[in-house]
Design an enzyme around this catalytic site. Structure first.
Site, PDB file in Angstrom:
ATOM      1  N   ASP A   1     114.001  90.217  37.626  1.00  0.00           N
ATOM      2  CA  ASP A   1     113.432  88.878  37.578  1.00  0.00           C
ATOM      3  C   ASP A   1     113.654  88.213  36.229  1.00  0.00           C
ATOM      4  O   ASP A   1     113.858  87.000  36.159  1.00  0.00           O
ATOM      5  CB  ASP A   1     111.945  88.937  37.899  1.00  0.00           C
ATOM      6  N   ASP A   2     113.618  88.990  35.139  1.00  0.00           N
ATOM      7  CA  ASP A   2     113.804  88.410  33.810  1.00  0.00           C
ATOM      8  C   ASP A   2     115.204  87.837  33.649  1.00  0.00           C
ATOM      9  O   ASP A   2     115.406  86.866  32.922  1.00  0.00           O
ATOM     10  CB  ASP A   2     113.553  89.467  32.732  1.00  0.00           C
TER      11      ASP A   2
ATOM     12  N   GLU B   1     110.996  94.411  36.158  1.00  0.00           N
ATOM     13  CA  GLU B   1     110.297  93.484  35.275  1.00  0.00           C
ATOM     14  C   GLU B   1     110.156  94.046  33.865  1.00  0.00           C
ATOM     15  O   GLU B   1     109.746  95.202  33.689  1.00  0.00           O
ATOM     16  CB  GLU B   1     108.883  93.191  35.803  1.00  0.00           C
ATOM     17  N   ASP B   2     110.504  93.241  32.880  1.00  0.00           N
ATOM     18  CA  ASP B   2     110.174  93.497  31.477  1.00  0.00           C
ATOM     19  C   ASP B   2     110.679  94.836  30.955  1.00  0.00           C
ATOM     20  O   ASP B   2     109.984  95.538  30.206  1.00  0.00           O
ATOM     21  CB  ASP B   2     108.667  93.361  31.261  1.00  0.00           C
TER      22      ASP B   2
ATOM     23  N   ASN C   1     107.481  82.836  26.718  1.00  0.00           N
ATOM     24  CA  ASN C   1     106.095  83.146  27.061  1.00  0.00           C
ATOM     25  C   ASN C   1     105.553  84.242  26.149  1.00  0.00           C
ATOM     26  O   ASN C   1     106.317  85.068  25.651  1.00  0.00           O
ATOM     27  CB  ASN C   1     106.008  83.641  28.517  1.00  0.00           C
TER      28      ASN C   1
ATOM     29  N   TYR D   1      98.657  85.143  35.854  1.00  0.00           N
ATOM     30  CA  TYR D   1     100.060  85.245  35.443  1.00  0.00           C
ATOM     31  C   TYR D   1     100.140  84.701  34.023  1.00  0.00           C
ATOM     32  O   TYR D   1      99.164  84.745  33.288  1.00  0.00           O
ATOM     33  CB  TYR D   1     100.910  84.465  36.463  1.00  0.00           C
TER      34      TYR D   1
ATOM     35  N   LYS E   1     102.656  89.884  39.228  1.00  0.00           N
ATOM     36  CA  LYS E   1     103.808  89.398  39.987  1.00  0.00           C
ATOM     37  C   LYS E   1     103.577  89.545  41.487  1.00  0.00           C
ATOM     38  O   LYS E   1     103.867  88.638  42.279  1.00  0.00           O
ATOM     39  CB  LYS E   1     105.057  90.190  39.583  1.00  0.00           C
TER      40      LYS E   1
ATOM     41  N   ARG F   1     109.295  95.579  27.159  1.00  0.00           N
ATOM     42  CA  ARG F   1     109.435  94.213  26.647  1.00  0.00           C
ATOM     43  C   ARG F   1     108.555  93.289  27.471  1.00  0.00           C
ATOM     44  O   ARG F   1     109.026  92.524  28.295  1.00  0.00           O
ATOM     45  CB  ARG F   1     110.897  93.770  26.727  1.00  0.00           C
TER      46      ARG F   1
END
Length: 566
Positions: A270-271, A247-248, A412, A103, A174, A156
């Protein structure tokens, strides 16, 4: 020992070399002599029989011998391909060294190098050229019992930007944490990358790039139709209660899709929501150190994207939970984006709808340093992936305004962090409450060692997913993430706080995830949001009964029934 229901997922009449090559059931050198003889694999393995503990010793030695983190990542992904149970046993028992590899932060580098490190497909690639046939592509995934999907379009990836098809490392990582941290069965998890192209010129000019070699289409209706088709394909094959984790995605699409699907599908971003929950948990825990209330804090965000907006919205809910009005809570939250402090009618351009909620009737301020001096926040939270944004001057000012300044550098990977743990502790003389998105080593100062808290979404999303899947919760609301944050904060002990932690140690993450799932299960049944009937009387036992076991199966009792399979 595996339960009888696991066997239907395993042998399926396989025999000989197929047993060894099936990563779900392979035990490697741990097959007993009797199993080897009965399964037709005697002689296909070296004679020595290893215990699982011996196998773990070998894995750890090989892991430590790797020269860099990327090699460790490749090694662990290879282990997952060969022996799934041993992989998860290793990750769970060595979570503090393995999580930064599978991760953040290493997964970011793995995504950047995805084309060169690719060994075996671990997820489903659906391209926009499949539009009109997405269901057919989804049906090519060999597993029929999928309960959770993690999907990205790669626009992203962490703080690294648009990585297109190389973003697959994120949903793979994930979902590995779904299993390692919360015991969700790996065969029930499906990683997906939706390839709609990339605007990354480096990738477009790379002849070895494995994704679509064209830019993202500006045709928004076409994109939306593609995502709609994907969502419908997933629930058509796997059921309406299939959990879909986004995600992203880029900021614009992330908010639009979250709002669009939240009441139609079992989905969350999740972001936005996971990051919000883990950050809120850290703030709630920090209040036990400062001896104050969340509703009385003045919080400044460096960044106003999906993470910042999500965190801020959940903070508003939490402040209201403490008795504040929504208006009072909004007045205590400030945001700085690329054009400075978000204020009403600012001269450098307008603000989006999501940001507008936090705009202030204040004179424009361009620089973060000046914002800190004027606002005098009790907490600063960095989520804009601007390395070094929390300068020495800002950190010293925070220490001057506050006895216990709260400094969360959450971007991150580590290279994008707003400041280091050492900077924060040194410049505040050890008085700050610090958390980061990626791990930092402990900091020793004036004879005291501070163990930094890692605001890792892995504390939240696996436990939430476990509850949602186990209880068949149809919609993942912000209230669920508020509950998850409260449970996580409550698991932080006085000893943890004394060491500077606002999160429990990573070695406790399985227990934390199960506790979160149990409390969400109680909450969901209380509020009529759970749909597994009859309602389990003992929610903790019910959640425990759903967990994946990393124990090897004993095949011998089933061998005598093989004629039925054959």
């Amino acid at each position: 020992m595996a339960t009888s229901k696991d066997f239907s997922l395993s042998t399926r009449g396989q025999r000989g070399i197929a047993i060894i090559r099936d990563n779900r059931i392979s035990k490697g050198q741990a097959f007993t002599i009797e199993e080897r003889q009965m399964l037709g694999i005697h002689g296909l393995l070296a004679p020595a029989v290893r215990t699982p503990e011996q196998q773990l010793q070998i894995i750890l030695k090989n892991f430590n011998n790797k020269e860099n983190d990327l090699e460790k990542y490749i090694f662990l992904m290879g282990l997952q391909d060969r022996n799934e149970k041993l992989f998860y046993r290793f990750v769970l028992q060595n979570i503090e060294i393995s999580m930064p590899i599978i991760y953040t932060p290493t997964v970011g580098l793995a995504c950047q190098k995805y084309g060169l490190t690719f060994r075996k497909s671990k997820g489903l690639f659906v391209s926009i050229h499949d539009k009109g046939h997405v269901y057919d592509v989804v049906c090519n995934w060999p597993e029929a019992d999928v309960r959770a999907v993690c999907v990205t379009d790669g626009e992203r990836i962490l703080g690294l930007g648009d990585l297109g098809a190389y973003g697959m490392g994120i949903p793979v990582g994930k979902l590995a944490l779904y299993t390692a941290c919360a015991g969700i069965k790996p065969h029930q998890c499906l990683p997906v990358t939706l390839d709609v192209g990339t605007n990354n010129e480096t990738l477009l000019n790379d002849p070895l790039y494995t994704g679509l070699g064209h830019k993202r289409s500006p045709d928004q209706p076409q994109y939306d139709e593609f995502i709609d088709e994907f969502m419908e394909a997933i629930v058509t094959r796997y059921g309406q209660d299939t959990l879909i984790q986004f995600e992203d995605f880029g900021n614009n699409n992330a908010f639009r899709l979250m709002d669009k699907y939240k009441d139609k599908y079992c989905s969350f971003n999740d972001d936005v929501q996971g990051t919000a929950s883990v950050t809120l948990a850290g703030l709630i825990a920090a209040m036990r150190i400062t001896g104050s209330n969340l509703k009385d804090q003045t919080i400044l965000f460096q960044g106003a994207g999906e993470a910042a907006i999500g965190i801020a919205n959940l903070i508003v809910m939490a402040m209201a939970y403490e008795g504040s009005t929504t208006e009072e809570a909004l007045e205590r939250i400030y945001m700085v984006d690329s054009r400075g402090l978000i204020v009403n009618n600012r001269p450098k351009g307008g603000i989006t709808t999501h940001k507008a909620r936090f705009a202030k009737a204040h004179a424009p301020i361009d620089d973060l340093v000046d914002v800190v001096k004027q606002i005098k926040p009790t907490a600063i939270i960095g989520v804009a992936a601007i390395p070094g944004a929390f300068t020495d001057e800002i950190i010293r000012d925070m220490a001057a305004f506050n006895e216990k300044p709260i400094i969360f550098a959450l971007s991150n990977p580590t290279s994008k962090a707003e400041c280091t743990a050492e900077q924060a502790y040194t410049l505040t003389d050890g008085r700050c409450i610090f958390a980061s998105g990626s791990p930092f080593d402990p900091v020793s100062l004036n004879g005291v060692t501070y163990y930094t808290g890692q605001g890792n979404n892995a504390y939240i999303f696996p436990g939430v997913a476990l509850a949602v899947i186990a209880c068949k919760i149809h919609h993942v609301t912000d209230s669920i993430f508020l509950k998850a944050a409260q449970v996580l904060a409550a698991t932080v002990t006085a000893a943890d706080l004394a060491q500077g932690r606002v999160y429990p140690p990573l070695c406790d993450i399985r227990t934390v995830s199960v506790n979160i799932a149990t409390e969400i299960a109680k909450y969901a049944y209380k509020h009529g949001a759970a749909f597994v009937y009859p309602e389990p009387e003992d929610k903790a036992h019910f959640i425990q009964s759903e967990l994946y076991s990393t124990d090897y199966e004993n095949f011998l009792p089933t061998l005598y029934k093989w004629p039925e399979y054959l």
